[in-house]
Design a protein around this motif. Sequence first.
Motif, PDB file in Angstrom:
ATOM      1  N   ASP A  47       1.465   7.846   5.083  1.00 57.47           N
ATOM      2  CA  ASP A  47       2.169   6.785   4.367  1.00 57.47           C
ATOM      3  C   ASP A  47       3.581   6.589   4.920  1.00 57.47           C
ATOM      4  O   ASP A  47       4.084   5.463   5.014  1.00 57.47           O
ATOM      5  CB  ASP A  47       2.248   7.113   2.871  1.00 57.47           C
ATOM      6  N   LYS A  68      -5.137   4.215   8.778  1.00 58.69           N
ATOM      7  CA  LYS A  68      -4.486   5.289   8.027  1.00 58.69           C
ATOM      8  C   LYS A  68      -5.488   6.376   7.658  1.00 58.69           C
ATOM      9  O   LYS A  68      -5.179   7.573   7.710  1.00 58.69           O
ATOM     10  CB  LYS A  68      -3.816   4.723   6.778  1.00 58.69           C
ATOM     11  N   GLN A  75       0.804  -1.217   0.000  1.00 60.33           N
ATOM     12  CA  GLN A  75       0.000   0.000   0.000  1.00 60.33           C
ATOM     13  C   GLN A  75       0.837   1.267   0.000  1.00 60.33           C
ATOM     14  O   GLN A  75       0.406   2.314  -0.461  1.00 60.33           O
ATOM     15  CB  GLN A  75      -0.933   0.017   1.209  1.00 60.33           C
ATOM     16  N   SER A  76       2.046   1.213   0.559  1.00 58.16           N
ATOM     17  CA  SER A  76       2.849   2.428   0.684  1.00 58.16           C
ATOM     18  C   SER A  76       3.351   2.886  -0.672  1.00 58.16           C
ATOM     19  O   SER A  76       3.858   2.106  -1.461  1.00 58.16           O
ATOM     20  CB  SER A  76       4.040   2.187   1.613  1.00 58.16           C
ATOM     21  N   THR A  77       3.183   4.179  -0.962  1.00 64.42           N
ATOM     22  CA  THR A  77       3.643   4.758  -2.223  1.00 64.42           C
ATOM     23  C   THR A  77       4.928   5.536  -2.038  1.00 64.42           C
ATOM     24  O   THR A  77       5.383   6.210  -2.947  1.00 64.42           O
ATOM     25  CB  THR A  77       2.560   5.689  -2.796  1.00 64.42           C
ATOM     26  N   TRP A  78       5.468   5.470  -0.853  1.00 61.90           N
ATOM     27  CA  TRP A  78       6.674   6.231  -0.558  1.00 61.90           C
ATOM     28  C   TRP A  78       7.766   5.308  -0.047  1.00 61.90           C
ATOM     29  O   TRP A  78       8.333   5.497   1.018  1.00 61.90           O
ATOM     30  CB  TRP A  78       6.374   7.321   0.480  1.00 61.90           C
ATOM     31  N   SER A 112       3.425   5.233   8.749  1.00 62.77           N
ATOM     32  CA  SER A 112       2.828   3.898   8.878  1.00 62.77           C
ATOM     33  C   SER A 112       3.794   2.796   8.461  1.00 62.77           C
ATOM     34  O   SER A 112       3.516   1.614   8.680  1.00 62.77           O
ATOM     35  CB  SER A 112       1.543   3.803   8.044  1.00 62.77           C
ATOM     36  N   LYS A 113       4.930   3.171   7.879  1.00 63.91           N
ATOM     37  CA  LYS A 113       5.937   2.159   7.526  1.00 63.91           C
ATOM     38  C   LYS A 113       6.596   1.571   8.762  1.00 63.91           C
ATOM     39  O   LYS A 113       7.134   0.464   8.716  1.00 63.91           O
ATOM     40  CB  LYS A 113       6.995   2.787   6.611  1.00 63.91           C
ATOM     41  N   GLU A 147      -5.650   0.051   6.495  1.00 63.75           N
ATOM     42  CA  GLU A 147      -6.210   1.122   5.666  1.00 63.75           C
ATOM     43  C   GLU A 147      -7.179   1.995   6.466  1.00 63.75           C
ATOM     44  O   GLU A 147      -7.192   3.218   6.337  1.00 63.75           O
ATOM     45  CB  GLU A 147      -6.916   0.535   4.440  1.00 63.75           C
ATOM     46  N   LYS A 200      -1.974  12.506   3.570  1.00 63.77           N
ATOM     47  CA  LYS A 200      -1.777  11.136   3.094  1.00 63.77           C
ATOM     48  C   LYS A 200      -0.293  10.782   3.011  1.00 63.77           C
ATOM     49  O   LYS A 200       0.108   9.667   3.366  1.00 63.77           O
ATOM     50  CB  LYS A 200      -2.422  10.974   1.711  1.00 63.77           C
ATOM     51  N   GLN A 201       0.512  11.739   2.544  1.00 57.49           N
ATOM     52  CA  GLN A 201       1.947  11.496   2.462  1.00 57.49           C
ATOM     53  C   GLN A 201       2.553  11.260   3.849  1.00 57.49           C
ATOM     54  O   GLN A 201       3.372  10.357   4.038  1.00 57.49           O
ATOM     55  CB  GLN A 201       2.635  12.682   1.780  1.00 57.49           C
TER      56      GLN A 201
END
Length: 318
Positions: A193, A171, A28-31, A196-197, A168, A189-190
């Motif tokens: 993200d 978050k 799910q993480s985009t970063w 939450s890692k 989710e 959101k950033q």
Amino acid sequence: LMIRRPPRSTQSRSSAASDVYKRQVSTQSTWGQTILKMENNGPRRDLAAAKKAYQNQDVDQMRLAHNPDEQARLMHNGHLGEKHKAGGEFIKSFVYGGLDGIITTYSVVAGSAGADLSTAVIIILGIANLIGDGLSMALGDFLGTKSEMEFTQAEKKREAWEVDNNIEGEKLEMVEIYEKKGIAKDDAKQIVDIISKNRAAFIDIMMIEELGIIEGEESAVKNALVTFFSFAIFGFVPIITYVVAHIFDLTSNLFLTATLLTAFTMVLLGVIKSTVTGSSKIKGGAETLLVGVIAAGASYLIGWLLEGIEAVSYTHLT
């Protein structure tokens, strides 16, 4: 996206939950390239120095407090003192235990003096108050601290379970919280993200932001002991005069001497309290003295009135 966890007989529940969490985050993480760097022992700053800088409104000192490399250089060259030692977590129990001890014991002394009781009786009542109220306060501190710690741990376990099984949803909650603080939705959101890692950090942050709970490292037993001994030591101040008078058979100005000694100690404790809280020392000393005067004045008045009732009753009986 929800990932169902198959049963595993060879793996503990906590380990399995952690694996599920890691798979959810990785998908799910985009970063993925962003790393949140944190020290093992907390933020890279001297909190005590930062607080002192704020009290003094010293911008340069504040910047230094947030610059660990410069702090290390100055300490190496002998230009910066040592950091504060551990043990500050018991200051609150020490100060407020002492304040309660001296105020309640002096109230007993004032009431007894108002009723014109003997020196021996005042000593007995004062010591009984020290032991009884001191134990009561200590036990109350113990149970209160223990209950707070148990509640915090229960809430943390619940948050961890929710994070492991519905990342989710958690978050999304955090995004909404940051939006309410005025942060743009995309930025929120950033942020979520990124944090939450790290499962442990994410849970701790949710405890603070969602529940308003900060996990501490207090000791219920130590807090109770500090409260009791502080109560007993400072609470003994109002009856020292009467103990000395009883030993050496003195009778003059006992209540006045006890009052002056108690007032001085109250002001001193008020100054200590203000030092801990960072407020005005003059204001803290005056407030503590005012509280003591009100409590003692009420006790003295009640004792004086009860003495009058006793005198009237005795007259009618005779």
